[in-house]
Write an enzyme that holds these catalytic residues in place. Structure first.
Site, PDB file in Angstrom:
ATOM      1  N   ASP A 103       0.848  -1.195   0.000  1.00 28.81           N
ATOM      2  CA  ASP A 103       0.000   0.000   0.000  1.00 28.81           C
ATOM      3  C   ASP A 103       0.885   1.249   0.000  1.00 28.81           C
ATOM      4  O   ASP A 103       1.057   1.921   1.012  1.00 28.81           O
ATOM      5  CB  ASP A 103      -0.894  -0.062   1.256  1.00 28.81           C
ATOM      6  CG  ASP A 103      -1.929   1.035   1.312  1.00 28.81           C
ATOM      7  OD1 ASP A 103      -2.246   1.624   0.265  1.00 28.81           O
ATOM      8  OD2 ASP A 103      -2.428   1.301   2.422  1.00 28.81           O
TER       9      ASP A 103
HETATM   10  C1  SPV Z   1      -6.849   1.291   4.135  1.00 34.94           C
HETATM   11  O1  SPV Z   1      -7.584   0.369   4.501  1.00 34.94           O
HETATM   12  O2  SPV Z   1      -6.303   1.316   3.047  1.00 34.94           O
HETATM   13  C2  SPV Z   1      -6.606   2.430   5.028  1.00 34.94           C
HETATM   14  C3  SPV Z   1      -6.618   2.228   6.474  1.00 34.94           C
HETATM   15  O3  SPV Z   1      -6.327   3.494   4.522  1.00 34.94           O
HETATM   16  S1  SPV Z   1      -4.987   1.976   7.004  1.00 34.94           S
HETATM   17  O4  SPV Z   1      -4.499   0.723   6.441  1.00 34.94           O
HETATM   18  O5  SPV Z   1      -5.073   1.942   8.440  1.00 34.94           O
HETATM   19  O6  SPV Z   1      -4.167   3.086   6.578  1.00 34.94           O
HETATM   20 MG    MG Z   2      -5.714   3.319   2.551  1.00 31.18          MG
END
Ligand code: SPV
Ligand code: MG
Length: 285
Positions: A55
């Protein structure tokens, strides 16, 4: 599509805490709906992980939009799409709002980090965007919507970046001034202490959304009493699936066949039902 935007807005403003669940695809969205949640969070973490990617802001706006639209198609629940930092500057946030709204998504969340953002729970490298610039992006985004119910959630990562409570509140007020409809305040503490302080000082100026991944012991009642409007369980369906898949795949690899797992996994009949086979067959081939 307008109805779903109105529904998301109602969830945020009704005065009773709402719960939404992260999903990565239509099938998961259907399970989320069956389990009784109020809405679906199209999570950037889940969408990335599903593609075998971290991510880190690697997905394009079009990839996120396609995924959010697939999720939306599979559920009657409203979808709140996690749009990371908005894929660029002011013009990019405007176009994101235009395209997500047209696709029937109920709302979007933008966060105030520098592109490319890193997941909030990764150590280090949590750089905040200039607050005034981010507020100007939000203002442009809020003017870009056609349906007044389409919701823009402004997420501040001030606590994640270690910038402190005063800065988190300053940013939240700036974003509310820029016509964000709700504030997502994120924390990586293992208790809800800083979230509670934020909520005390915020005084319910606008609805507040939280993502209690690292402080799961904070109960729904405690969150509601503290003034939270919406809780996002961001990634639990995916993490559950990974654990289940690992176990079953290891068992099949070990046994050289699938006979010992049949009783533990969803049947084909269950999948036919989940995917609405009788509805589609009634329509004719
Ligand atoms: C997501 O689920 O992509 C979020 C929440 O943004 S977190 O992973 O806590 O950033
Ligand atoms: Mg996110």
């Amino acid at each position: 599509m307008t109805m779903k935007a109105a529904r998301l807005r109602e969830l945020l403003e009704r005065g009773r805490i709402a719960r939404i669940m992260g999903a990565r695809d239509g099938l998961t969205a259907r399970l989320v709906e069956d389990a009784g949640f109020d809405g679906v969070w199209a999570s950037s973490f889940e969408l990335s992980a599903t593609r075998g990617l971290p991510d880190l802001g690697l997905l394009t706006m079009s990839e996120c939009l396609t995924a959010a639209a697939q999720i939306d198609e599979a559920t009657s629940l409203p979808v709140l799409a996690d749009c990371d930092t908005g894929f660029g500057g002011r013009a990019n946030l405007v176009r994101t709002v235009q395209r997500f709204e047209r696709a029937g998504i109920a709302g979007v969340a933008f966060e105030d980090k520098v592109f490319p953002k890193r997941n909030s729970f990764l150590e280090g490298g949590q750089d905040l965007e200039d607050a005034e610039e981010f507020a100007a992006r939000l203002e442009a985004a809020s003017q870009a919507r056609v349906d007044g119910d389409f919701t823009i959630v402004a997420r501040t990562e001030a606590l994640i970046a270690g910038a402190g409570m005063d800065e988190a509140l300053r940013r939240a007020h700036l974003y509310a001034d820029a016509h964000a409809d709700a504030i997502l305040i994120h924390s990586k503490r293992s208790d809800a202490q800083e979230i509670e302080e934020f909520l005390r000082r915020w005084q319910r100026r606008k609805p507040v959304v939280v993502v209690p991944t690292t402080y799961p012991h904070w109960s729904l009642d405690q969150a509601a009493t503290a003034g939270v409007s919406m809780v996002v369980h961001a990634n639990h369906a995916l993490r559950a699936a990974v654990t289940a898949m690992r176990e079953v795949l290891a068992e099949i690899a070990l046994r050289g066949g699938t006979s010992t797992v049949e009783g533990d996994i969803a049947s084909m009949k269950e999948l036919f039902e989940l995917t609405g086979v009788s509805h589609w067959e009634r329509l004719g081939g």
